[in-house]
Design a protein around this motif. Structure first.
Motif, PDB file in Angstrom:
ATOM      1  N   LYS B  79       0.829  -1.200   0.000  1.00 35.06           N
ATOM      2  CA  LYS B  79       0.000   0.000   0.000  1.00 35.06           C
ATOM      3  C   LYS B  79       0.863   1.249   0.000  1.00 35.06           C
ATOM      4  CE  LYS B  79      -4.305  -1.702   1.971  1.00 35.06           C
ATOM      5  NZ  LYS B  79      -4.170  -3.150   2.210  1.00 35.06           N
ATOM      6  N   LEU B  80       1.954   1.205   0.696  1.00 37.14           N
ATOM      7  CA  LEU B  80       2.869   2.336   0.759  1.00 37.14           C
ATOM      8  C   LEU B  80       3.486   2.584  -0.622  1.00 37.14           C
ATOM      9  CD1 LEU B  80       3.722   4.161   3.070  1.00 37.14           C
ATOM     10  CD2 LEU B  80       5.747   2.728   3.393  1.00 37.14           C
ATOM     11  N   GLU B  85       3.895   5.879  -5.576  1.00 37.28           N
ATOM     12  CA  GLU B  85       3.853   5.983  -7.032  1.00 37.28           C
ATOM     13  C   GLU B  85       2.876   7.067  -7.458  1.00 37.28           C
ATOM     14  OE1 GLU B  85       5.168   1.399  -7.989  1.00 37.28           O
ATOM     15  OE2 GLU B  85       3.089   2.000  -8.345  1.00 37.28           O
ATOM     16  N   ARG B  86       1.731   7.112  -6.760  1.00 35.88           N
ATOM     17  CA  ARG B  86       0.719   8.132  -7.090  1.00 35.88           C
ATOM     18  C   ARG B  86       1.263   9.521  -6.804  1.00 35.88           C
ATOM     19  NH1 ARG B  86      -3.058   4.742  -4.735  1.00 35.88           N
ATOM     20  NH2 ARG B  86      -3.162   5.995  -2.852  1.00 35.88           N
ATOM     21  N   ALA B  87       2.004   9.655  -5.762  1.00 36.53           N
ATOM     22  CA  ALA B  87       2.525  10.968  -5.388  1.00 36.53           C
ATOM     23  C   ALA B  87       3.778  11.328  -6.183  1.00 36.53           C
ATOM     24  CB  ALA B  87       2.826  10.993  -3.902  1.00 36.53           C
ATOM     25  N   GLY B  88       4.305  10.344  -6.923  1.00 29.56           N
ATOM     26  CA  GLY B  88       5.515  10.586  -7.705  1.00 29.56           C
ATOM     27  C   GLY B  88       6.758  10.759  -6.845  1.00 29.56           C
TER      28      GLY B  88
END
Lengths: 216, 95
Positions: B79-80, B85-88
């Motif tokens: 999950k981390l 990845e979403r936050a880049g």
């Protein structure tokens, strides 16, 4: 023999023989916890005997083992109370345990007040363990005192219990046991041995006698 | 009566279950506990507890399989990774 050595030997002989008699319950006491407890008390008594023999032995030029095992049965100074074998009679065992611990407390208290620092010091050490023996004896007596067999045993052993102490300390024992309402009796004096001592002595010394002078 | 005995090996440590003794009453229980679990210098203190005072709980209901309640039910690592990845960002650059 000095009065001090004589007195120490009397107590040591009592503790050795009673420790031996109590140890005869090892493995066959009424239940497991009591087996461990009573065996532990027996070990303590024999430990006290060793310490007392060592102190007496310094005056007499002998080791604890020599005093405990190399005397003839008639030379023992033990009280008549500690000599008989009671297995498998738990009622008499508890009656003796209680009478002995009560008398022993009086004797130890007197020794603690002694002017002889060695005797007083050893008595104080012994007393710290005897506290637990007394608790144990009192718990059992309280539990069984209503049983006719225990009552009979107390009456039967009473003259011998008085004989554990010298003349001077007997009134104290009568006083402490007043609640039991025991009869007026003539004490059985120390040193009058029954056949049971000779029998016990045979067993107790057989290994040591098998190889005289050996180092174990 | 049965008494459960807990013993403390050194001051400050937590008490651990040592075993049990059977005795006619509390006084005998204390005495036997001392002989069984304290006489060889193995304990600095004992708790002697009548067995009926010990409440046992052995049911742990989890009808809806809330695996996130369990230590092995919540794979934080995955999950981390997704969140990063979403936050880049990556873990090392963040620090």
């Amino acid at each position: 023999m000095s009065e001090r050595a004589q007195q120490l030997l009397e107590i040591a002989d009592d503790e050795l023989l009673l420790g031996w008699r109590n140890s005869e319950w090892t493995g066959i006491a009424p239940f497991l916890e009591e087996d461990v407890a009573f065996s532990s008390i027996a070990q303590n008594e024999i430990g006290h005997a060793r310490a007392l023999y060592e102190l007496a032995g310094r005056d007499l030029g002998k080791t604890a083992d020599e005093l405990a095992f190399d005397r003839a049965p008639e030379e023992y100074r033990s009280a008549a109370l500690v000599e008989p074998r009671f297995v498998p009679d738990w009622a008499r065992t508890i009656a003796r345990h209680y009478l002995y611990e009560t008398a022993d407390q009086i004797r130890i208290e007197a020794l603690k007040a002694s002017d002889d620092a060695e005797v007083a010091g050893l008595a104080a050490k012994i007393d710290r363990e005897e506290v637990y023996h007394r608790m144990h004896a009192e718990m059992w007596l309280e539990r069984l005192v209503g049983e006719p067999r225990v009552r009979e045993a107390l009456v039967e052993l009473w003259p011998k219990a008085l004989g554990v102490l010298g003349d001077d300390l007997r009134p104290l024992l009568r006083e402490r046991l007043a609640a039991l309402d025991l009869p007026e009796v003539e004490p059985v004096e120390r040193g009058k041995h029954s056949g049971e001592l000779a029998e016990l002595w045979e067993k107790m010394t057989v290994v040591r006698r098998s190889v005289p002078g050996a180092t174990w | 009566m049965i008494f459960e005995v807990f013993r403390q090996e050194r001051k400050g440590q937590s008490f651990q279950h040592a075993g049990s003794v059977e005795a006619p009453n509390k006084d005998f229980g204390d005495w036997y506990a001392r002989e069984q679990y304290g006489r060889r210098g193995e304990s600095v203190a004992l708790w002697v507890v009548p067995r009926e005072s010990v409440h046992e709980i052995d049911e742990f209901v989890d009808e809806l399989e809330k695996n996130y309640h369990r230590v092995d039910g919540y794979p934080l690592k995955e999950k981390l990774k997704e969140a990063r990845e979403r936050a880049g960002t990556t873990a090392t650059r963040d620090r």
